[in-house]
Every structure is written in structure tokens, then in C-alpha cells.
Design a protein around this motif. Structure first.
Motif, PDB file in Angstrom:
ATOM      1  N   ARG A  30       0.826  -1.350   0.165  1.00  0.00           N
ATOM      2  CA  ARG A  30       0.022  -0.019   0.042  1.00  0.00           C
ATOM      3  C   ARG A  30       0.837   1.251   0.033  1.00  0.00           C
ATOM      4  NH1 ARG A  30      -5.031  -0.356  -2.011  1.00  0.00           N
ATOM      5  NH2 ARG A  30      -3.648  -1.816  -3.221  1.00  0.00           N
ATOM      6  N   TYR A  34      -0.205   3.929  -2.804  1.00  0.00           N
ATOM      7  CA  TYR A  34      -0.784   5.279  -2.498  1.00  0.00           C
ATOM      8  C   TYR A  34       0.331   6.263  -2.400  1.00  0.00           C
ATOM      9  CZ  TYR A  34      -5.358   3.248  -0.701  1.00  0.00           C
ATOM     10  OH  TYR A  34      -6.556   2.921  -0.745  1.00  0.00           O
ATOM     11  N   TYR A  67      -9.365  -2.772  -9.666  1.00  0.00           N
ATOM     12  CA  TYR A  67     -10.439  -3.835  -8.959  1.00  0.00           C
ATOM     13  C   TYR A  67     -11.262  -4.775  -9.744  1.00  0.00           C
ATOM     14  CZ  TYR A  67      -9.816  -1.642  -4.495  1.00  0.00           C
ATOM     15  OH  TYR A  67      -9.102  -1.221  -3.387  1.00  0.00           O
ATOM     16  N   LYS A 134      -3.708  -8.569  -4.843  1.00  0.00           N
ATOM     17  CA  LYS A 134      -4.898  -7.906  -3.647  1.00  0.00           C
ATOM     18  C   LYS A 134      -5.703  -8.904  -3.374  1.00  0.00           C
ATOM     19  CE  LYS A 134      -6.957  -4.247  -1.912  1.00  0.00           C
ATOM     20  NZ  LYS A 134      -6.261  -3.328  -0.742  1.00  0.00           N
ATOM     21  N   TYR A 161      -6.407  -3.867   8.133  1.00  0.00           N
ATOM     22  CA  TYR A 161      -6.775  -2.424   7.560  1.00  0.00           C
ATOM     23  C   TYR A 161      -5.852  -1.310   8.123  1.00  0.00           C
ATOM     24  CZ  TYR A 161     -10.232   0.279   5.162  1.00  0.00           C
ATOM     25  OH  TYR A 161     -11.045   0.923   4.141  1.00  0.00           O
ATOM     26  N   ILE A 164      -2.754  -1.465   6.237  1.00  0.00           N
ATOM     27  CA  ILE A 164      -3.092  -0.800   4.786  1.00  0.00           C
ATOM     28  C   ILE A 164      -2.941   0.700   4.741  1.00  0.00           C
ATOM     29  CG2 ILE A 164      -5.023  -0.044   3.458  1.00  0.00           C
ATOM     30  CD1 ILE A 164      -6.167  -2.751   3.474  1.00  0.00           C
ATOM     31  N   TRP A 341     -17.514   5.699  -3.573  1.00  0.00           N
ATOM     32  CA  TRP A 341     -16.159   5.318  -3.955  1.00  0.00           C
ATOM     33  C   TRP A 341     -15.859   6.588  -5.107  1.00  0.00           C
ATOM     34  CZ3 TRP A 341     -13.020   3.777  -0.817  1.00  0.00           C
ATOM     35  CH2 TRP A 341     -13.460   2.488  -0.004  1.00  0.00           C
ATOM     36  N   GLU A 451     -15.688   6.489   5.787  1.00  0.00           N
ATOM     37  CA  GLU A 451     -14.875   5.016   5.133  1.00  0.00           C
ATOM     38  C   GLU A 451     -15.081   4.123   6.222  1.00  0.00           C
ATOM     39  OE1 GLU A 451     -10.750   5.556   4.261  1.00  0.00           O
ATOM     40  OE2 GLU A 451     -10.505   3.611   4.138  1.00  0.00           O
ATOM     41  N   SER A 455     -16.521   0.960   4.469  1.00  0.00           N
ATOM     42  CA  SER A 455     -15.671   0.102   3.864  1.00  0.00           C
ATOM     43  C   SER A 455     -15.514  -1.108   4.493  1.00  0.00           C
ATOM     44  CB  SER A 455     -14.375   0.807   3.492  1.00  0.00           C
ATOM     45  OG  SER A 455     -13.457   0.058   3.051  1.00  0.00           O
ATOM     46  N   ASN A 482     -16.755  -1.538  -6.733  1.00  0.00           N
ATOM     47  CA  ASN A 482     -15.686  -0.630  -6.508  1.00  0.00           C
ATOM     48  C   ASN A 482     -15.240  -0.036  -7.714  1.00  0.00           C
ATOM     49  OD1 ASN A 482     -14.218  -1.135  -3.220  1.00  0.00           O
ATOM     50  ND2 ASN A 482     -16.322  -2.096  -3.866  1.00  0.00           N
ATOM     51  N   TYR A 486     -14.993   3.806  -9.123  1.00  0.00           N
ATOM     52  CA  TYR A 486     -13.796   4.510  -9.455  1.00  0.00           C
ATOM     53  C   TYR A 486     -13.644   5.052 -10.850  1.00  0.00           C
ATOM     54  CZ  TYR A 486     -11.653   2.504  -5.063  1.00  0.00           C
ATOM     55  OH  TYR A 486     -11.162   2.181  -3.921  1.00  0.00           O
TER      56      TYR A 486
END
Ligand code: GLN
Length: 584
Positions: A30, A34, A67, A134, A161, A164, A341, A451, A455, A482, A486
Motif C-alpha cells: 500500500r 498510495y 479492481y 490484492k 486495515y 493498509i 467511491w 469510510e 468500507s 468498487n 472509481y
């Protein structure tokens, strides 16, 4: 004390060490994802001279495909390679993809076309790498726990999480620090250029992005190495047998009864699904008309695959009425999640552009790089994930925990609120006023709460509502929702109107952009060309027939979409509750 905690004390203490290996692997992955996301769109706009709207579209398509490919990665892992190999393969592919971005960001000055080609190849490699990585890492978290310890899963996923978001936080700190660099401008007399407000004027170093991509690539290599070296020792069953090996070696006793059952579709329904996919593809292509490759090919693929798979599953004759209704609940929730999202994923595109172009980013005298502003999401998740899960535990013990769809409606409502607040703060800014960074921080705080409402529970809801034989396919549908979110995020992000920097630039070029935009002046062909070269659009964006004149109207699009979605989902809850037939 909650049931969960009590149960944990009677079972083996703590969590298996393998969880920490997966935590570490995912954290670095991640970081890579990110960290890159933070600087990607700014790189496209500043180095590859793309328009912001086009960068938003590409970004949405890229995330969407990230995704979509997990369906493929999950399939290949189940049938052929196994979880472990897929994680290693995916990790190496993503590291290679980031390295290609590093190359693209190194050569653009000498050869722009080559740099663009390298970027496309890089994104493609990352999309497939992500597809391998993933789904396999997430499913291994679940398989670390024996049947009698499944109650620990909620905490395990909360810990995961955190991994992440710790990774996201680190990536969004490091990559912008070294990749999104603005320097002071030195004047001939040796002093630095100042702005009217007394601050230093700065100029972006468009060659620095490469270091951010290189850091992302190295992070992914570290993650892959962590997994490679520690998997044999720690990623094992309680009896010490390796987990996630080749499918033919898998030990069936580890699965719950009935879990191995797979859905089998008739050739006839597969052919119908194939035809439906093609028909849907062309319908979306027609509806999303335009010339942009992402808009006319990628988005239709994403939207049509989700709908086709959803249709294929419910066409199965073996479904009972109760199963069918539960699946429909997943579809309805999945539909509303698209809007979540779509609004949430403005972080890497439009919100970053606004942070860059029309925000005062000084925090106690330090000027935060624009791409770093999104770090507040990861930071807030890290701070609030456990308090939130404790809050739900507490409400549960009092019998007051809201059901999943209510939590999701709250999540959507919070997103609407976050955009409403920011919309009102940009209302009177005009073209030259700057938004204070505290409003963006508040936006990320509220969006993080949203979130955390929505999520983490989505996946477990799908798990509980799915008939076993369709579980992995329904997870696929959920991931595709998801993906659709996006893709919609890309379309909506491309509606960003001209911000302060564009007006300033146009003014320097001697063009009255405001006049052109409100049609009080007709631009000459020469002026249009100049604007285009400078990545400035000469018309306002249009959404559903409405012209977006300013940032206020832009943000209100999100308020309206997520607000309406929240209200409808909330009102549907009694019906959905009935259709869930006892599942909470
Ligand atoms: N932020 C989380 C992640 O990166 C969740 C994203 C999502 O579920 N779409 O995994």
C-alpha cells in the motif's frame, strides 16, 4: 465486555504470527500504491503535459481496472498458481511497473512520446500485478484462522486495515516529500521572488516525480521480500502446514463444509452472458460518447463486466427464493457503494489539483506539498479504526448497533456533509482567493469517518449474505462495484472547472479567461490554440446538462449525488432487512 473478547480469551491467545507477515507485506504494497497515487496525476499534468480532466479520466480508469483484475488473479490462483506464488508474482510486477514509471519520469524531457508510452505500459503492468496480489493477500488473512477461531476475524481485518493505512500514510509522506518538490525562484539580484502576501513564490521541479516512483518501486520490493523470506516460517496453519501453496496440494479439511462447492454455469447461460456483455459494452460506449480511449473503451468494459456477472449469477436456476433475495441485497448495496467511491476517490485527482492550485497549504509556517494533503485519510484511519470498532462493539452489546445498510447510508451521508462544508468555503473565494488547508483536513476527517462506517463492513456483509457456492463470484461483483465507483470518480473528477492558476496563466498570456468562459468574449482561433497548448479549457465542463461554472458547483455535484444516495438507501433499509432473512 463483548462476546468477541470473551471468546478470544478461551481460545488460543493473540493472533497468529502470520498475520504480522501479511500486515508487513500489505503495508509495503500500500506504501507503493498510495505513494504513487499521490503524485501520479500531478506527474501527468506537469511533466506529460496532459489536461487535468484527461488525467482524472485516466486515473479513474486505472483504479477501476485495479479492481477488475482481482477477478482474474483470484481465478488463476484458485486453479493454477496458489496464493503464495500469485502474491510474489503480483509484487514483482508492481515493482516493475513503478520502475517503468520512474523511467517515464526520467525521459519525458528528452522524448515526450516515449515517456507517455512508458506510462501506459507501466500502468498496465501495475493493474495486472495488483490483480494477482490484492485478492490473494486478503484471502490469506482469513485462512490463517482455524474454524473455531473465526470470531477473531473481525479484529484480524481491523489490524490488517491498519496495515493498509499505515502503508498509505508512509507512502503519502515519503513519495511527495521527494517527488513533489517546489523550489524558490531566484531573481537575478540574488534575492528570491516573493508573492504579494509576503510568502516566497515557488516553481515546481517537474523532474522530481521520478524519485517518488522509485521509492514506490523499492517499497514494493521490500514488501515482496518480507513475504518471500518469512512465509515458510509463519504463514502456516496452526499445525504448521504451509498455507496458500499450489491448489493441488491444498488440504480440503481446512475449508468449511460445503465451501469448496463451486458454481457451474451451463454453456447456454455463458453464451448469453457473452452476448449481453457485448451489447452492454456498446450501449455504454454510446452513452459515454467522446473521443477519449479511457472513456469509450475502459469505462464501458468496467460497467458491463459488473452487470454481466451480476446477471449471470442470478440467472442460475438452483437459487432458492431466499438466496435470490439476499443476493439482490448485495446488488442494491453494491449500487449505492458506487457513489461512495466515486466521491471518495477524488483524493488523488480533483482534490489534489485543488490542493495544488487554489489552497493555502501552510501549516505552522511549513508549506505542505499538494500531493501530501491526502495523507490525512490514512492518518485518521490509523487513529480511528480501533475506536470505531470499539464503538460498534459497545452498541452491539446494548443491542443498538445499526444494521449494515444503515451504517452505509450514514457513510454516504457523511460524504455529502464533507463536500457541503467545503462547497460553502469555496463559494466566495473567487478566482484568486485560496482555500485554507484546514478545510481539506476537515474534509478528510469526515470522509475517514464515512469510510470506517462503510468500507470494512462491506466485505463481511457479502460474506454473510452469499450462498457458499457463489461466494467468490459475489465478492467479484462487489469488487466490480468498487471498480465502477472509481470509473465514475474519473468522470466526475474531469468536471473540475478552471481554478485560480488557470486564470493567472491566461492573464499572463494576455487572455481574459473569465470573459471567454462566461461567453461575453468570443476567443480568436489563435487564443484557443494558446489556451489548449497551456492545458486550459476554453469552455466550462457540463454534467447532465448542467454547466459547472466554479468549484462551488463542482462540489455540490457530490453533495447531491451522495446525499440522494444516502436518503434512498436509508429509506430502503426496512425492505432490505426483510430481504436479508435474518442476516444482520
Ligand atoms: N483503502 C482501502 C484499500 O486500499 C479500501 C479501498 C476499497 O475497498 N475500495 O485497500
Amino acid at each position: 465486555m463483548t462476546e468477541n473478547v470473551l471468546q478470544q480469551q478461551t481460545e488460543s491467545k493473540g493472533h497468529p504470527k502470520g498475520l504480522w507477515v501479511l500486515f508487513g507485506t500489505e503495508m509495503w504494497e500500500r506504501f507503493n500504491f498510495y505513494g504513487m497515487r499521490a503524485i501520479l496525476t500531478l506527474f501527468m499534468v506537469n511533466s506529460l503535459v496532459m489536461k487535468e480532466a484527461d488525467a482524472s479520466l485516466i486515473y479513474g480508469g486505472f483504479l477501476g481496472l485495479c479492481y477488475l483484475t482481482p477477478m482474474l488473479g483470484g481465478f488463476i490462483s484458485d486453479r493454477f498458481f496458489g496464493n503464495r506464488n500469485c502474491i510474489l508474482l503480483g509484487g514483482l510486477m508492481m515493482a516493475a511497473g513503478q520502475f517503468l514509471l520512474f523511467t517515464s519520469a526520467s525521459v519525458f524531457g528528452a522524448n515526450l512520446d516515449l515517456a507517455k508510452t512508458l506510462m501506459w505500459v507501466a500502468l498496465t503492468v501495475i493493474i495486472f500485478g495488483n490483480g494477482f496480489f490484492k485478492p490473494n493477500i486478503s484471502s490469506m488473512v482469513g485462512s490463517l484462522y482455524p474454524k473455531q477461531e473465526k470470531s477473531k476475524l473481525d479484529t484480524a481485518f481491523t489490524i490488517f486495515y491498519m496495515g493498509i493505512n499505515l502503508g498509505a500514510f508512509l507512502g503519502q509522506y515519503i513519495c511527495p516529500t521527494i517527488g513533489d518538490v517546489k523550489n524558490k525562484i531566484k531573481l537575478p539580484d540574488g534575492t528570491y521572488k516573493m508573492l504579494p502576501n509576503g510568502a516566497f513564490d515557488t516553481i515546481r521541479d517537474i523532474h522530481a516525480f521520478k524519485w517518488g516512483f522509485l521509492a514506490a518501486s523499492i517499497a514494493m520490493l521490500i514488501g515482496t521480500a518480507v513475504f518471500f523470506f518469512l512465509k515458510n516460517k509463519y504463514v502456516v496453519t496452526p499445525e504448521g502446514k504451509p498455507l496458500g501453496g499450489l491448489p493441488k496440494h491444498n488440504d480440503a479439511s481446512h475449508y468449511e463444509e460445503g465451501e469448496a462447492q463451486k458454481a457451474v454455469f451451463s454453456t447456454q447461460s455463458l453464451i448469453i452472458a457473452g452476448i449481453a456483455f457485448i451489447a452492454l459494452f456498446f450501449t455504454f460506449r454510446y452513452l459515454l460518447d467522446g473521443t477519449n480511449f479511457v472513456k469509450t473503451i475502459i469505462y464501458p468494459i468496467i460497467y458491463s463486466s459488473g452487470l454481466t456477472l451480476a446477471g449471470l449469477i442470478i440467472s442460475d436456476k438452483s437459487l432458492t427464493k431466499i438466496e435470490l433475495q439476499r443476493i439482490l441485497v448485495i446488488y442494491i448495496v453494491g449500487f449505492f457503494i458506487i457513489f461512495f467511491w466515486a466521491a471518495f476517490e477524488q483524493a488523488g485527482s480533483s482534490l489534489t489539483f485543488i490542493a495544488d492550485n487554489q489552497t493555502d497549504r501552510s501549516i505552522f509556517g511549513w508549506n505542505m506539498p499538494p500531493s501530501m494533503v491526502q495523507i490525512f485519510n490514512g492518518a485518521f484511519v490509523f487513529a480511528f479504526a480501533f475506536p470505531f470498532s470499539m464503538l460498534w462493539d459497545k452498541l452491539r452489546s446494548k443491542g443498538k448497533e445499526p444494521i449494515s445498510t444503515v451504517k452505509q447510508a450514514i457513510g454516504l451521508g457523511l460524504i455529502a456533509l464533507s463536500y457541503f462544508i467545503i462547497a460553502h468555503n469555496v463559494k466566495d473565494l473567487g478566482n484568486s482567493g485560496l482555500l485554507a488547508i484546514k478545510w481539506l483536513i476537515l474534509l478528510y476527517l469526515i470522509q475517514t469517518f464515512a469510510e470506517l462506517c462503510l468500507s470494512p463492513i462491506g466485505l463481511s456483509l457479502v460474506g454473510k449474505l452469499s450462498p457458499k457456492r457463489f461466494a467468490s463470484l459475489l465478492f467479484g461483483v462487489f469488487f466490480l462495484s468498487n471498480a465502477a465507483g472509481y470509473a465514475l470518480a474519473g468522470t466526475l473528477g474531469s468536471l473540475i472547472p478552471a481554478t485560480g492558476d488557470k486564470f493567472k496563466k491566461a492573464q499572463e498570456l494576455g487572455i481574459d479567461l473569465q470573459g471567454i468562459l462566461n461567453k461575453s468574449i468570443t476567443p480568436t482561433a489563435e487564443q484557443l490554440k494558446t489556451l489548449d497548448i497551456n492545458q486550459i479549457s476554453a469552455t466550462n465542463p457540463v454534467f447532465a446538462g448542467y454547466e459547472i461554472h466554479n468549484l462551488y458547483e463542482f462540489f455540490m455535484v457530490f453533495v447531491v449525488l451522495t446525499g440522494i444516495a444516502a436518503i434512498i438507501l436509508f429509506l430502503l433499509t426496512p425492505l432490505l432487512k426483510k430481504m436479508m432473512h435474518g442476516v444482520k
